[in-house]
Every structure is written in structure tokens, then in C-alpha cells.
Write a protein that holds these residues in place. Structure first.
Motif, mmCIF file in Angstrom:
data_model
loop_
_atom_site.group_PDB
_atom_site.id
_atom_site.type_symbol
_atom_site.label_atom_id
_atom_site.label_comp_id
_atom_site.label_asym_id
_atom_site.label_seq_id
_atom_site.Cartn_x
_atom_site.Cartn_y
_atom_site.Cartn_z
ATOM 1 N N ASP A 33 0.704 -1.170 0.099
ATOM 2 C CA ASP A 33 -0.010 -0.068 -0.005
ATOM 3 C C ASP A 33 0.925 1.151 -0.049
ATOM 4 O OD1 ASP A 33 -1.946 1.846 0.158
ATOM 5 O OD2 ASP A 33 -2.439 1.493 2.323
ATOM 6 N N THR A 34 0.672 2.138 -1.123
ATOM 7 C CA THR A 34 1.675 3.135 -1.074
ATOM 8 C C THR A 34 0.576 4.362 -1.328
ATOM 9 O OG1 THR A 34 1.722 2.851 -3.586
ATOM 10 C CG2 THR A 34 3.698 2.156 -2.042
ATOM 11 N N ARG A 35 -0.538 4.329 -1.149
ATOM 12 C CA ARG A 35 -1.407 5.416 -1.456
ATOM 13 C C ARG A 35 -1.090 6.818 -0.638
ATOM 14 N NH1 ARG A 35 -6.923 2.461 0.027
ATOM 15 N NH2 ARG A 35 -5.306 1.288 1.561
ATOM 16 N N GLY A 36 -0.526 6.494 0.463
ATOM 17 C CA GLY A 36 -0.016 7.830 1.081
ATOM 18 C C GLY A 36 1.169 8.301 1.044
ATOM 19 N N ILE A 37 1.904 7.815 -0.069
ATOM 20 C CA ILE A 37 3.153 8.169 -0.187
ATOM 21 C C ILE A 37 3.509 9.116 -1.401
ATOM 22 C CG2 ILE A 37 5.783 7.044 -0.852
ATOM 23 C CD1 ILE A 37 4.787 4.670 1.215
ATOM 24 N N SER A 38 4.283 10.114 -1.265
ATOM 25 C CA SER A 38 4.612 10.969 -2.351
ATOM 26 C C SER A 38 5.474 10.260 -3.207
ATOM 27 C CB SER A 38 4.887 12.175 -1.832
ATOM 28 O OG SER A 38 5.366 13.155 -3.153
ATOM 29 N N LEU A 39 5.202 9.988 -4.627
ATOM 30 C CA LEU A 39 6.035 9.637 -5.635
ATOM 31 C C LEU A 39 7.191 10.681 -5.885
ATOM 32 C CD1 LEU A 39 6.527 7.202 -7.441
ATOM 33 C CD2 LEU A 39 5.022 8.543 -9.265
ATOM 34 N N VAL A 40 6.769 11.979 -5.940
ATOM 35 C CA VAL A 40 7.682 12.972 -6.069
ATOM 36 C C VAL A 40 8.795 12.996 -5.019
ATOM 37 C CG1 VAL A 40 8.136 15.493 -6.375
ATOM 38 C CG2 VAL A 40 6.219 14.468 -7.747
ATOM 39 N N MET A 41 8.358 12.967 -3.758
ATOM 40 C CA MET A 41 9.408 13.008 -2.579
ATOM 41 C C MET A 41 10.164 12.071 -2.707
ATOM 42 S SD MET A 41 9.746 11.485 0.560
ATOM 43 C CE MET A 41 10.437 11.634 2.106
ATOM 44 N N TYR A 42 9.584 10.816 -2.829
ATOM 45 C CA TYR A 42 10.679 9.588 -2.676
ATOM 46 C C TYR A 42 11.484 9.308 -4.020
ATOM 47 C CZ TYR A 42 9.395 7.105 1.419
ATOM 48 O OH TYR A 42 9.366 6.628 2.672
ATOM 49 N N SER A 43 11.110 10.241 -5.109
ATOM 50 C CA SER A 43 12.050 10.266 -6.083
ATOM 51 C C SER A 43 13.108 10.931 -5.898
ATOM 52 C CB SER A 43 11.362 10.720 -7.365
ATOM 53 O OG SER A 43 10.207 9.693 -7.909
ATOM 54 N N LEU A 86 1.590 2.556 -9.301
ATOM 55 C CA LEU A 86 0.965 3.307 -10.423
ATOM 56 C C LEU A 86 0.745 2.799 -11.763
ATOM 57 C CD1 LEU A 86 0.333 6.282 -10.668
ATOM 58 C CD2 LEU A 86 2.895 6.679 -11.477
ATOM 59 N N LYS A 87 1.841 1.861 -12.117
ATOM 60 C CA LYS A 87 1.803 1.209 -13.436
ATOM 61 C C LYS A 87 0.290 0.080 -13.403
ATOM 62 C CE LYS A 87 4.064 -2.294 -16.292
ATOM 63 N NZ LYS A 87 5.167 -2.968 -16.277
ATOM 64 N N ASN A 88 0.087 -0.491 -12.242
ATOM 65 C CA ASN A 88 -1.075 -1.537 -12.231
ATOM 66 C C ASN A 88 -2.374 -0.675 -12.025
ATOM 67 O OD1 ASN A 88 0.585 -3.779 -11.923
ATOM 68 N ND2 ASN A 88 0.740 -3.845 -9.966
ATOM 69 N N LYS A 89 -2.298 0.571 -11.573
ATOM 70 C CA LYS A 89 -3.502 1.423 -11.458
ATOM 71 C C LYS A 89 -3.786 1.747 -12.774
ATOM 72 C CE LYS A 89 -5.142 5.510 -9.310
ATOM 73 N NZ LYS A 89 -4.834 6.873 -8.654
#
Length: 94
Positions: A33-43, A86-89
Motif C-alpha cells: 500500500d503506497t497510497r499515502g506516499i508521495s512519488l515526487v518526494m521519494y524520487s 501506479l503502473k497497475n492502477k
């Protein structure tokens, strides 16, 4: 003696900041579950940690290398799951 105190502080700081990612990495790897995680921040974070790793290699500082290598592994595993989700979504929407 002063150098020894600096090393202790560095090792403690490296341990704390590196191990701080372990609970999130374990939780994310288990739940996916990564819904609460910012993709930009982790990148951005993974890129910064990778650059710190390169810096540690360039100056041959073992604690910087080990701490940032470990942190990179933890944070990149979370980032990878974010991208996979994100890809699966996107596949589900099409």
C-alpha cells in the motif's frame, strides 16, 4: 579524543537516519500500500541519497557509504512499489 567523539556522533546519526526507513519499508513491502506516499518526494529523496552515496565513495568515507547505501535500498524499495502500483492502477483504468 575530539575525533573519536565526532565519529560516535556520526555513527549514531547514520544509524538513526538509516534505520528510520526500516519500519516504512517493511510495512510497504508487506502491504504493498503506497497510497499515502508521495512519488515526487521519494524520487527526490532516492536521488539525493544516491548522490550522498557517490560522495561517500568519492571521499572514501565508510560510514557515509554504508549509511547511504542502506538508506537507498530501503527508500528505493518503497519507490519501486510506488511505481509498480501506479503502473497497475493505469492498467486497471484502461
Amino acid at each position: 579524543m575530539l575525533l573519536y567523539k565526532h565519529l560516535i556522533i556520526g555513527y549514531i546519526a547514520a544509524f538513526l537516519t538509516t534505520s528510520a526507513f526500516l519500519p516504512q519499508a517493511i510495512k510497504t513491502l508487506k502491504s504493498k500500500d503506497t497510497r499515502g506516499i508521495s512519488l515526487v518526494m521519494y524520487s527526490m529523496f532516492c536521488t539525493g541519497v544516491f548522490l550522498w552515496l557517490l560522495y561517500g565513495i568519492m571521499i572514501n568515507d565508510l560510514i557515509i557509504i554504508l549509511a547511504n547505501f542502506t538508506t537507498f535500498i530501503f527508500s528505493f524499495s518503497i519507490l519501486l512499489i510506488c511505481f509498480l502500483n501506479l503502473k497497475n492502477k493505469d492498467k486497471r483504468i484502461k
